[in-house]
Design a protein around this motif. Sequence first.
Motif, PDB file in Angstrom:
ATOM      1  N   ARG A 114       0.755  -1.130  -0.066  1.00  0.00           N
ATOM      2  CA  ARG A 114      -0.027   0.081  -0.104  1.00  0.00           C
ATOM      3  C   ARG A 114       0.853   1.258   0.056  1.00  0.00           C
ATOM      4  NH1 ARG A 114      -2.176   3.794   3.436  1.00  0.00           N
ATOM      5  NH2 ARG A 114      -4.195   4.522   3.093  1.00  0.00           N
ATOM      6  N   ILE A 115       0.563   2.216  -0.884  1.00  0.00           N
ATOM      7  CA  ILE A 115       1.417   3.283  -1.144  1.00  0.00           C
ATOM      8  C   ILE A 115       0.611   4.456  -0.358  1.00  0.00           C
ATOM      9  CG2 ILE A 115       2.253   5.117  -2.813  1.00  0.00           C
ATOM     10  CD1 ILE A 115       3.331   2.348  -2.667  1.00  0.00           C
ATOM     11  N   ASP A 116       0.997   5.054   0.471  1.00  0.00           N
ATOM     12  CA  ASP A 116       0.383   6.222   1.463  1.00  0.00           C
ATOM     13  C   ASP A 116      -0.147   7.521   0.381  1.00  0.00           C
ATOM     14  OD1 ASP A 116       0.353   8.543   3.379  1.00  0.00           O
ATOM     15  OD2 ASP A 116      -0.077   6.858   4.486  1.00  0.00           O
ATOM     16  N   MET A 117      -1.267   7.757   0.925  1.00  0.00           N
ATOM     17  CA  MET A 117      -1.823   9.068   0.034  1.00  0.00           C
ATOM     18  C   MET A 117      -0.789  10.400   0.089  1.00  0.00           C
ATOM     19  SD  MET A 117      -4.711   8.181  -1.315  1.00  0.00           S
ATOM     20  CE  MET A 117      -5.862  10.030  -1.306  1.00  0.00           C
ATOM     21  N   THR A 118       0.079  10.245   1.224  1.00  0.00           N
ATOM     22  CA  THR A 118       0.887  11.593   1.425  1.00  0.00           C
ATOM     23  C   THR A 118       2.294  11.420   0.621  1.00  0.00           C
ATOM     24  OG1 THR A 118       1.457  10.747   3.566  1.00  0.00           O
ATOM     25  CG2 THR A 118      -0.456  12.044   3.355  1.00  0.00           C
TER      26      THR A 118
END
Length: 479
Positions: A69-73
């Motif tokens: 999962r790639i963080d939104m930030t």
Amino acid sequence: MSRKVVRSSKFRHVFGQAVKADQCYDDIRVSQMTWDSNFCSVNPKFVAMIVDASGGGAFLVLPLSKTGRIDMTYPTVCGHTGPILDIEFCPHNDNIIASGSEDCSVMIWEIPDSGLTTPLTDPVVKLEGHSKRVGILSWHPTAHNVLLSAGCDNMVILWNVARGEAVVRIDSVHTDLIYSASWNRDGSRILTSCKDKFMRVMDPRKGSVLYEKEKPHEGSRPVRAVFTSDGKILSTGFSRMSERQVALWDPKNFSQPLTLQELDTSSGVLLPFYDPDTSIVYLCGKGDSSIRYFEVTDEAPYVHYLSMYSSKESQKGMGYMPKRGLEVNKCEIARFYKLHERKCEPIVMTVPRKSDLFQEDLYPDTIGPEPSVEADDWFQGKDGKPVLVSLKDGFTTTTKTKEFKVVKSLLKTTTSSGVSQPDGGSSVRPPQSSHTHRQSPILDSDPHIDNLGSKPIIVDYYYFSVIYFVSFNFLCPFM
């Protein structure tokens, strides 16, 4: 009774397989732009994807190892003021990537070895010369720092990136929107397909048309074309009945195709990815959920269907890994990075072999990251063949074989008509640090500051906070 003879080929049993879920890149807001480009670029070090962004364009650059999962930030490359339409990594430096945008500019970025830690807003070089949006980018395969760009202004520009200048402008050939532009193996020719229903083979330095074919496909939908390793041309397009087609042409005899095959009925544009080492072409349709692959040979019917990889979800874009980034010990001959709406999924193409030894027939010497000619020499007429490397021991590249340097002295621009013009549309910026340093606030209410001249007193509030905290805890028991 006649018996059907099956054509012998070592690639007849090639199969595609998606990687496990934990090896995908999740929670990525892939761009919703309706533009027929790959939207993804990949090399042995990074994978880059165009993403949705408010107030301009942005793309994400991830190290290959950063799966899950790639963080939104997570920081992006966000220097364009309009949506980004195409991105492509430099084949000679894995840290350099180019981007083209609706803001009519091309920007060159340098990605740190460890990836981005803060948003990258300042490009190394900004190239301005198009009057409309830039939708096609292609690096020269053998010349260092030579970039091709094509825009909706019907113009093809060849840039000397290190000097930040447009050296060749081909502005009088194409009369409508350019669908595709690609180089041949040594970069001595370019191939374009256009909305004016012409497919052209051109001399890139002179801007002259060597061969052209009107209506390679009868339909009005976009046509894509690439060179094969022996100089022939493979094109994808549509028939009058909107049936998707693939064709092979000899540019010296454009009157009839060597073969023309109808595939299916669909509206998605077929993106061809050609592997010169194995002579396999992979056709990926935007909006499709499958990848077809064919072997191109000298025997009729020249383009032989091999197989098809199918999945449940449609693809919004596709990235293609260079051969030096594959795992040769697993007989991997191709790897794609398929873009879904919210994730990127690697797909591995493998030839089944029982032996764990190096398969020399599958991995001939392939194009390496070392350029064979410099940009100035290439523009003056010197060609260079690709520098090949062996994959026998597993090619471990340093990815910075050629350091990217920007020369601030600009030359004059040569147009396709041979008239020299000064190039006033490009600007060069030196590389800037992506880190911002937070300074302590300055008190300007103290009357003694006036007596200190240009050296104000810098007050660090950290120490005041510590003294206050200690004093409060010490006095509380006595209150």
